[in-house]
Scaffold this active site. Sequence first.
Site, PDB file in Angstrom:
ATOM      1  N   LYS A 128     -12.430  -5.166   2.835  1.00  0.00           N
ATOM      2  CA  LYS A 128     -13.355  -5.726   3.902  1.00  0.00           C
ATOM      3  C   LYS A 128     -14.732  -6.012   3.124  1.00  0.00           C
ATOM      4  CE  LYS A 128     -11.330  -5.570   7.466  1.00  0.00           C
ATOM      5  NZ  LYS A 128     -10.716  -6.674   7.522  1.00  0.00           N
ATOM      6  N   TYR A 131      -7.325  -5.312   9.991  1.00  0.00           N
ATOM      7  CA  TYR A 131      -7.304  -5.729   8.530  1.00  0.00           C
ATOM      8  C   TYR A 131      -7.474  -7.623   8.737  1.00  0.00           C
ATOM      9  CZ  TYR A 131      -5.030  -6.062   3.986  1.00  0.00           C
ATOM     10  OH  TYR A 131      -5.061  -6.181   2.596  1.00  0.00           O
ATOM     11  N   TYR A 163       0.904  -1.252   0.015  1.00  0.00           N
ATOM     12  CA  TYR A 163      -0.003  -0.048  -0.095  1.00  0.00           C
ATOM     13  C   TYR A 163       0.859   1.385  -0.086  1.00  0.00           C
ATOM     14  CZ  TYR A 163      -4.154  -2.663   1.410  1.00  0.00           C
ATOM     15  OH  TYR A 163      -5.152  -3.814   1.392  1.00  0.00           O
TER      16      TYR A 163
END
Length: 412
Positions: free
Chosen positions: A298, A386, A200
């Site tokens: 998610k 996460y 990321y």
Amino acid sequence: MHTTVGIVGAGPAGLLLARLLHRAGIDSVVLEARDRAYVEQRQRAGILEQTTVDALRAAGAGERMDQEGIVHHGIELRFDGRAHRIDFPGLADGRSVMVYAQTEVVKDLIALQLAEGGPLLFEAEVRAVEQSADEVAVRYVHEGAEHTLRCDWVVGCDGFHGVTRNAIPEDLRRSYERTYPYSWLGILAEAPPVYDELIYAHSARGFALASMRSASVSRLYLQVPNGTDVADWPDDRIWDELDARLATRQAPGWKLARGPVTAKSVLPMRSHVTEPMRHERVLLAGDAAHIVPPTGAKGLNLAATDVALLAKAFVHLHESGSTRLLDDYSDTCLERIWRAEHFSYFMTTTLHAAPDQSPFETRLQLSQLARIASSPHAAAELAHNYVGVALPGRPGAVASAPTGPDLGEQAP
């Protein structure tokens, strides 16, 4: 036809629910507006939490996932020219995640449902969901003819644009939404991942994400303005921009492995929640009730936990005659959903640059990322969110399907 549970939508939520019900001896019918090829080719999520892995195993759909899925024990954050790894097992009670594409999850569930489950009808367009005192009628069109499926219960897994949500009266329905001022340009490429975990990246040029689908297929994303046309982004421009955004001072000259781009699309970013998720005999699950930006990984996992909880509630009803768990379904889910919404919002707004963002706001983002890199407490909070969202008020408790072996026990 009549069935106990009518399921509208054959995405991962609807298919997983159908499998869990089938294995519990509860009949269902799945109606899907699209054809099978379209459903199996939709490119979506690829990160599975432990609870999602457990639910797929409980549904009998874990064999290929356990053979081909890639266990990930962390992610890497890149910002301000440096890289920092988040160690999931060390920070989140030994838990990890698995990379296994939603397309493959859907293929596995469809094959099982067609082989041994209840009816699964493709190209069955639902026109209306109508409730009466003791049943729900689903009006749909299949093979040019109008049909009615009569159900004891209906679960809407038909996404944000589906019709099931309309069965909740407008005066009782509340919607909460945020639209973000940027999108993702995503590609699939026949190129080996440059790193063995997800990257990321926050950069002055915008966000980037390096992910994967297998040891030979990369899934990569770039932040782009809303309304971007993929025609304006030829392959070489995409690769060059990814290299620039993922660069660090620690590895000068670092480059992605390049290969043929096989798919390319623009994904808008949105957060959305509909409350309540149940009205009488109609229940909502997955994208029909909530959407998160993909930064926090998610979406699929929230949907899987929705239907794992629903399956448990239907089994409880079947065995005891009590609707207690169905009555609690919406409130139980919404606690977890809002936690995931917040985490996804945090990841999105911390890593992306808004079009009108000031240098002050950029410095705040970098300060937050530096805190995650330097504080075990901040890193642990990110890692716990996460790998799986805990239910508020229950420290360490995670809504899940029946438990299974830890991810680390499975060969990648």
